[in-house]
Design a protein around this motif. Sequence first.
Motif, PDB file in Angstrom:
ATOM      1  N   ARG A 161      75.005  25.613  -0.902  1.00  0.00           N
ATOM      2  CA  ARG A 161      73.832  24.538  -0.612  1.00  0.00           C
ATOM      3  C   ARG A 161      74.225  23.946   0.764  1.00  0.00           C
ATOM      4  NH1 ARG A 161      72.111  19.512  -4.669  1.00  0.00           N
ATOM      5  NH2 ARG A 161      70.904  18.335  -3.062  1.00  0.00           N
ATOM      6  N   MET A 191      71.303  24.127   3.543  1.00  0.00           N
ATOM      7  CA  MET A 191      70.717  22.940   3.979  1.00  0.00           C
ATOM      8  C   MET A 191      70.701  22.836   5.760  1.00  0.00           C
ATOM      9  SD  MET A 191      69.209  21.190   1.688  1.00  0.00           S
ATOM     10  CE  MET A 191      68.669  19.876   2.796  1.00  0.00           C
ATOM     11  N   SER A 251      63.519  18.344   3.054  1.00  0.00           N
ATOM     12  CA  SER A 251      63.528  17.399   1.764  1.00  0.00           C
ATOM     13  C   SER A 251      62.991  18.178   0.456  1.00  0.00           C
ATOM     14  CB  SER A 251      62.521  16.036   1.911  1.00  0.00           C
ATOM     15  OG  SER A 251      61.290  16.611   2.164  1.00  0.00           O
ATOM     16  N   ASP A 300      66.112  20.330  -0.568  1.00  0.00           N
ATOM     17  CA  ASP A 300      67.110  19.391  -1.224  1.00  0.00           C
ATOM     18  C   ASP A 300      66.555  19.085  -2.509  1.00  0.00           C
ATOM     19  OD1 ASP A 300      69.382  17.813  -0.668  1.00  0.00           O
ATOM     20  OD2 ASP A 300      68.397  16.101  -0.533  1.00  0.00           O
TER      21      ASP A 300
END
Length: 364
Positions: free
Chosen positions: A332, A336, A354, A357
């Motif tokens: 992750r 990101m 976003s 996420d």
Amino acid sequence: MAALDKDLYQKESAVRFCLINGLIPFLEVDVLNFRELSETETVITDFDVLGVKIEPTGQPQKILFDCKTSKVSPINRAFWASGLMQYAGCDEAFVLLRRKASEAHRLSAKTINVHLFDDSQFSNYAESCSIDFNVDYCYSTKIDNWVSLFNAKVGNNHFEQCFKISNINVPLEKDVTKVLRQLITAFQKSRGEFDPAKSKHRAIFYHATSSFAFLMAQIIHDLRNVVDFDAELDDFERVVRFYIWGGRDSLRLRNKLKSAFASQNKSLPQEEAEFNGWPMFVELCRSLLDSPADIQKCVNPLRELAMRSVTPIDEKKDAHLSSLIASNKRIRQFSMSLVRYFVTATKLPSEFISDLDKAFDDLR
């Protein structure tokens, strides 16, 4: 998609074999001329499936899978595969046949790193590697999901070009910095086409970031071998700049050309050739150097998210994806970071960040 309509079962088997053996599968990878000498781009042949993996040394391992039915004898097909291996820089080849090859042909082919199997033999061989071969446990293990992903680009020339680079240039191009520049340029030129609210657009985006992660895995392994870990930021930035532009002389030539062009256009400032989102790219490289081996672990989850965007949600496959992400906190974190830079460099809508996420949150 016409290309994927042929030999679907064999292609699904090849993809599953890649996954259980830690390889990253790419489907329908066109093989182009070494240097194009005509006005139009021509394709020599293609890989039905190409499996790739970054070794601890930073070098990519490549295995091709030929799933085509052919009237050529098995051993002659092996010779063809061997020549294609050498041309494309592959290490091994699996030729999946409709009928069995003789034991002598199979042994002879093995001396040139080509493995001849019919469907039953390959299934038994793959099962001996892992019992998960026959399990449809993730989005990538079902060929219909690959078809949906490939169909996401159909009808949009910008998406076709972007997908071509991320699916063909990325796994085959030996100059990783060259194809990195191509990938970012193509998406920057197409940024007006992308709408984060549309599932097909998200699929193309996630597929590209998956390929971007594969490129960065190779780039960071290269930098790890040439940059001191305690190097000052200025020294680190200088090395990365030369590396990205193909060396000092290549960068100087680009700067001279840019200055010459600027001198003819007084409204343009005379400045150095700059890589998109340069400060952020340098920061990305420094952060990824913390754990180079974990970068390629982001490739499959991002591709899973691409397929998940254009196929029905499957709770069992989501559970597997969730478990995969939870197994390594770097997945992750690095994903990101990679997506933030990619969006910045290509000037795509920030909603893609976003959205990723949120996807990670939903999979917890």
